[in-house]
Design a protein around this motif. Structure first.
Motif, short mmCIF file in Angstrom:
data_model
loop_
_atom_site.label_atom_id
_atom_site.label_comp_id
_atom_site.label_asym_id
_atom_site.label_seq_id
_atom_site.Cartn_x
_atom_site.Cartn_y
_atom_site.Cartn_z
N VAL A 36 0.85 -1.18 0.00
CA VAL A 36 0.00 0.00 0.00
C VAL A 36 0.89 1.23 0.00
N THR A 37 0.71 2.10 -0.98
CA THR A 37 1.49 3.32 -1.05
C THR A 37 0.84 4.39 -0.17
N PHE A 38 1.59 5.43 0.14
CA PHE A 38 1.04 6.50 0.96
C PHE A 38 -0.13 7.22 0.29
N PRO A 39 -0.08 7.48 -1.03
CA PRO A 39 -1.27 8.07 -1.66
C PRO A 39 -2.50 7.17 -1.52
N GLU A 40 -2.31 5.86 -1.64
CA GLU A 40 -3.44 4.94 -1.48
C GLU A 40 -3.98 4.98 -0.05
N LEU A 41 -3.07 5.05 0.92
CA LEU A 41 -3.51 5.17 2.31
C LEU A 41 -4.22 6.49 2.53
N ALA A 42 -3.69 7.56 1.95
CA ALA A 42 -4.31 8.88 2.11
C ALA A 42 -5.73 8.89 1.56
N GLU A 43 -5.92 8.27 0.41
CA GLU A 43 -7.27 8.21 -0.18
C GLU A 43 -8.20 7.42 0.72
N ASP A 44 -7.74 6.30 1.24
CA ASP A 44 -8.57 5.46 2.09
C ASP A 44 -8.95 6.17 3.39
N LEU A 45 -8.06 6.99 3.91
CA LEU A 45 -8.32 7.73 5.15
C LEU A 45 -9.17 8.98 4.90
N GLY A 46 -9.44 9.28 3.64
CA GLY A 46 -10.25 10.44 3.30
C GLY A 46 -9.48 11.74 3.20
N TYR A 47 -8.16 11.66 3.19
CA TYR A 47 -7.33 12.86 3.19
C TYR A 47 -7.20 13.52 1.81
N PRO A 227 -2.52 23.95 -8.97
CA PRO A 227 -1.94 24.29 -7.66
C PRO A 227 -2.77 23.77 -6.48
N ASN A 228 -4.10 23.81 -6.60
CA ASN A 228 -4.94 23.33 -5.50
C ASN A 228 -4.90 21.82 -5.38
N THR A 229 -4.90 21.14 -6.53
CA THR A 229 -4.81 19.69 -6.51
C THR A 229 -3.44 19.25 -5.98
N THR A 230 -2.41 19.99 -6.38
CA THR A 230 -1.07 19.70 -5.87
C THR A 230 -1.03 19.81 -4.35
N ARG A 231 -1.61 20.88 -3.84
CA ARG A 231 -1.62 21.08 -2.39
C ARG A 231 -2.41 19.97 -1.70
N LYS A 232 -3.54 19.60 -2.26
CA LYS A 232 -4.36 18.54 -1.66
C LYS A 232 -3.62 17.21 -1.68
N PHE A 233 -2.92 16.91 -2.78
CA PHE A 233 -2.16 15.66 -2.88
C PHE A 233 -1.06 15.62 -1.83
N VAL A 234 -0.24 16.66 -1.76
CA VAL A 234 0.87 16.68 -0.81
C VAL A 234 0.35 16.67 0.62
N GLU A 235 -0.67 17.45 0.87
CA GLU A 235 -1.25 17.50 2.22
C GLU A 235 -1.79 16.13 2.62
N VAL A 237 -0.96 13.10 1.43
CA VAL A 237 0.13 12.14 1.62
C VAL A 237 0.88 12.44 2.92
N ALA A 238 1.10 13.72 3.21
CA ALA A 238 1.78 14.12 4.44
C ALA A 238 1.00 13.64 5.66
N LYS A 239 -0.31 13.80 5.63
CA LYS A 239 -1.14 13.36 6.75
C LYS A 239 -1.13 11.83 6.87
N ALA A 240 -1.08 11.14 5.73
CA ALA A 240 -1.03 9.67 5.76
C ALA A 240 0.29 9.19 6.37
N TYR A 320 4.00 22.99 -0.31
CA TYR A 320 2.65 22.43 -0.23
C TYR A 320 2.46 21.51 0.97
N ASN A 321 3.50 21.34 1.77
CA ASN A 321 3.43 20.42 2.89
C ASN A 321 3.01 21.16 4.16
N PRO A 322 1.89 20.80 4.77
CA PRO A 322 1.41 21.53 5.96
C PRO A 322 2.32 21.36 7.18
N PHE A 323 3.21 20.38 7.16
CA PHE A 323 4.10 20.17 8.29
C PHE A 323 5.42 20.93 8.15
#
Length: 328
Positions: A36-47, A227-235, A237-240, A320-323
């Motif tokens: 399971v990749t981090f983007p896949e985990l992020a999608e499953d967690l609703g991030y 830019p918004n999709t980029t931010r959402k993707f990075v955010e 994955v970062a949360k995942a 784009y990373n909130p952390f």
């Protein structure tokens, strides 16, 4: 006055909505069998909502994955940072946006030999074969760093043969003495150690300590247009990544198994039971400049890129990373 403002507010809102709606909400990507990749985990967690992922196949090669992103076959890809540097040096318009894998005492790449092997040092590898999943990536870079630190000259380093072996066949190739050293990580490493008869010559963490080693990249064009999709993707994955860093191993493994079961790809989920850590050294995958500079220096020394051809600051962004706290 209020009545006069209403049309203007409506117009600005409509424009903003129209502009946002032009951004892609679907990201094409390559996955990994039984993982399971981090983007896949992020999608499953609703991030990632409202962004969705579209799986187009699997890969075992980081350089191939980021090449696919650079050429537009996928929207993002991930690879060892040295491979990212080389692609940027080749004029690929890509930018690393978040770290997604690394090495620590629980998650590392080891270079293993048979128990009875006479190989004990870097110099013993001259004329020997080292099996790894792909060339031009993490395994090759770490091997060459080990050889250089071991006192081998550039001519001697070239006498150590790197052999591409599918990860699932690497242990067998070592035991059958088709190769002299096997690069193993994750479940393949742990299962091989359980079977016994092998020992580590060295580990990547022996050379560098805990470090993030690879990043997800997007093209400059994709970032500019989305830019918004980029931010959402990075955010997302970062949360995942942060989710795995703050939850128990048992919770992470259980979630991974659920994700694999739900995606119906006829996979064996047993491998995720060996998951121990993300290996990502920074919270949320924030990228450190040194994680690129180390490999830029190595590639310059080896003559693969010209001095100054790639600057670390130009290879990545944490914007784009909130952390990241605003760091770039």
């Amino acid at each position: 006055m209020i009545k006069r403002l209403i049309p203007l507010i409506f117009l600005l809102t409509a424009c903003g909505t129209a502009q946002g709606s032009t951004e892609t909400q679907e990201l094409r990507y390559q996955g990994s069998v039984g993982a399971v990749t981090f983007p896949e985990l992020a999608e499953d967690l609703g991030y990632l909502k409202p962004v969705k992922l579209k799986w187009i196949g699997n890969t075992i090669s980081g350089p191939q994955d980021i090449q696919s992103a650079a050429t537009g076959q996928t929207d993002f890809g991930g690879a060892f940072n040295g491979a990212v540097v080389k692609l940027i040096a080749a004029k690929a318009p890509i930018k690393a946006v978040i770290s997604y894998y690394g090495s620590d005492q629980n998650s590392y790449q080891g270079y293993f030999v048979l128990d009875g092997s006479p190989i004990r040092s870097a110099r013993d590898l001259i004329g020997k074969k080292v099996g790894m999943n792909t060339l031009g990536a993490h395994a090759e870079a770490v091997l060459k760093e080990y050889l250089t630190r071991g006192g081998l000259t550039p001519a001697e380093v070239k006498q150590v043969e790197e052999v591409v072996v599918p990860p699932v066949n690497t242990e067998q190739a070592l035991r059958q003495k088709q190769i002299d050293v096997a690069v193993l990580g994750g479940i393949l490493r742990d299962k091989a150690l359980e079977r016994g008869g092998i020992r580590p010559l060295f580990k990547d963490v022996d050379l560098f300590g805990n470090f993030s080693a690879g990043t997800y990249v997007l093209t400059d064009r994709f970032i500019a247009r989305n830019p918004n999709t980029t931010r959402k993707f990075v955010e997302g994955v970062a949360k995942a990544i942060q989710w795995t860093q703050t939850h128990s191993r048992e919770e992470v493994v259980a979630r991974f198994k659920e994700i694999i079961a739900k995606r119906h790809r006829n996979e064996d989920a047993s491998s995720v039971g060996y998951w121990k850590s993300s290996g990502v050294s920074a919270t949320g995958g924030v990228i450190a400049a040194q994680e690129f500079q180390r490999w830029i220096d190595w590639l310059e020394r080896s003559g693969e890129i010209r001095p100054g051809q790639v600057k670390a600051a130009d290879a990545f962004t944490n914007a784009y990373n909130p952390f990241a706290g605003g760091a770039r």
